[in-house]
Design a protein around this motif. Sequence first.
Motif, PDB file in Angstrom:
ATOM      1  N   MET A 261      37.630 -12.155  34.008  1.00  0.00           N
ATOM      2  CA  MET A 261      37.823 -11.565  32.680  1.00  0.00           C
ATOM      3  C   MET A 261      38.040 -10.062  32.801  1.00  0.00           C
ATOM      4  N   LYS A 262      39.167  -9.584  32.264  1.00  0.00           N
ATOM      5  CA  LYS A 262      39.439  -8.154  32.339  1.00  0.00           C
ATOM      6  C   LYS A 262      38.636  -7.386  31.296  1.00  0.00           C
ATOM      7  N   CYS A 263      37.961  -6.329  31.741  1.00  0.00           N
ATOM      8  CA  CYS A 263      37.240  -5.455  30.816  1.00  0.00           C
ATOM      9  C   CYS A 263      38.112  -4.252  30.489  1.00  0.00           C
ATOM     10  N   ILE A 264      37.713  -3.533  29.431  1.00  0.00           N
ATOM     11  CA  ILE A 264      38.470  -2.362  29.004  1.00  0.00           C
ATOM     12  C   ILE A 264      38.571  -1.351  30.146  1.00  0.00           C
ATOM     13  N   ASN A 265      37.478  -1.204  30.879  1.00  0.00           N
ATOM     14  CA  ASN A 265      37.467  -0.205  31.953  1.00  0.00           C
ATOM     15  C   ASN A 265      38.429  -0.558  33.090  1.00  0.00           C
TER      16      ASN A 265
END
Lengths: 301, 301
Positions: A1-5
């Motif tokens: 899952m890609k996070c904003i950071n």
Amino acid sequence: MKCINDIGEDALIARLLAQLPPAPLSLNVGPGDDCAVVPFSTTTWQLLKTDAIVEEVHFLSNEKMRRVGWKAIARVVSDFAAMGGAPQWFLVTLGIPSEASVNSLVDLYQGMADCLQKFGATMVGGETSRVESATGLVISIAATGTVKKKHLLLRSTARCDDLIFVTGQLGGSLAGRHLDIEPRLAEGQWLAQQHFATAMMDLSDGLAKDLPRLAKASSIGFVIDLDQIPRTPGRTVSHALQDGEDYELLFTVAPADAKRLMKKWQKFFPATKLTCIGRIVPSGQSMELSGGWDHFPSRKR
Amino acid sequence: MKCINDIGEDALIARLLAQLPPAPLSLNVGPGDDCAVVPFSTTTWQLLKTDAIVEEVHFLSNEKMRRVGWKAIARVVSDFAAMGGAPQWFLVTLGIPSEASVNSLVDLYQGMADCLQKFGATMVGGETSRVESATGLVISIAATGTVKKKHLLLRSTARCDDLIFVTGQLGGSLAGRHLDIEPRLAEGQWLAQQHFATAMMDLSDGLAKDLPRLAKASSIGFVIDLDQIPRTPGRTVSHALQDGEDYELLFTVAPADAKRLMKKWQKFFPATKLTCIGRIVPSGQSMELSGGWDHFPSRKR
């Protein structure tokens, strides 16, 4: 899952905007400039702006709330200034932790009223909502303004060889200056009405972040003299580049107009410093600037 | 030190509004109605609205974000419906915890786009800001709309003997219905254009909270038949009165127009239930309703 950071703020915004249907042809400027620009009358555009400040991100819990109220409004006034326009109607939505004191909110409203009155704008509505205690106070401002069509200034219209100017002095916001924002409203309107500026924006995330944004929007590059950047006394070049929340105007001027601008400026705005810091160049010849404020700094950098 | 819970939401708002300078004469309606109403053209008012929803207050963390995006926009569309107007330009400000997933925000935007498209509105800008993880996602929406001056409907113009109507069925929002808001935009515009409604608002905090607000704004009272309140199947009268987030229209109609309204309504909106639940009376003869949603329920009650 890609996070904003994983992707950073600018990439996130680009990704989110891609989800929206294309803007209708009646729209002058979609997302991306200091304000949105929509039709109003045959001679006038309406400017729309929304902005939020959050406790412990944009202000500390122990700040005087009257100064926080001023800041909440002043940030938005600065965006209208950056388009050459004038603020008009404001709305506020508060997310309030239930243990907040009534007096602190009264002080907040007084600070908002101070700033609205100074810049000739009016609060016409709002909403309140509870938020969890851990959240802290959330202050979201929405506002409309206007600008004569012939005076609208964008960040996407800088041209090669234009000179780059900034108002005031940069750096030092973290030391408390961020609560004393003095939006350059008269200066922005004057620059637009006199047709001096070819492109303009306000400095909210630091010169190192915002100048590349202006350059990208205009599809050009820039060269600046770091030693020429006007600095708040006691602040370094790094502070001036990266602290953010300066709320000064960054704009470009045709070389032939620069001398006349400097002369007239001193007469109209003797108290506001004006500095030429560099020049617009073809994008291939641009210098690199890094740093500046990113709410979600990418881990890739 | 007085906390918000010591005085309740409505008293808090009154206290905060007292801090603002008086509205200029050009202003049609200041704070207090579903939207603010400001001058636009000789025939048209502009409507302004701001609203925020917060994770764990207005939606749970495990909700499908596309439904949350729909809800964020639909709540605001419902406010334009309540004035007889149409939504036009939207802005969104997101307060994002840094561990939020990119995909969840993409889903949120898709939900917002679904709702904007359905109701003919356009997203023209926004901002993002970091919030602490404990905060959860904050979604603040600001929007403009328009309404013909001759069609504007307020909550302050109900008259004695008017009949009280609601659209749809009330109650059950807590069981998930709050994410499936279907703003009554066509119905609201039709009621305004046909001049059937004498006053109107949307039901956001529950009939028990909102009907007294309409009555107070109109300086009148009301009597309703609790058994007549149209209820979502499986829900009690208490649910219908107090759950909130129904986003149905509450409006008043002159007694002489009621029969004609019912007949025409069935033709134009066969799928939307319409129910007469009571009557406007002098304020001294009003019945009392209690309950409904208060973000900051007063401890005094």
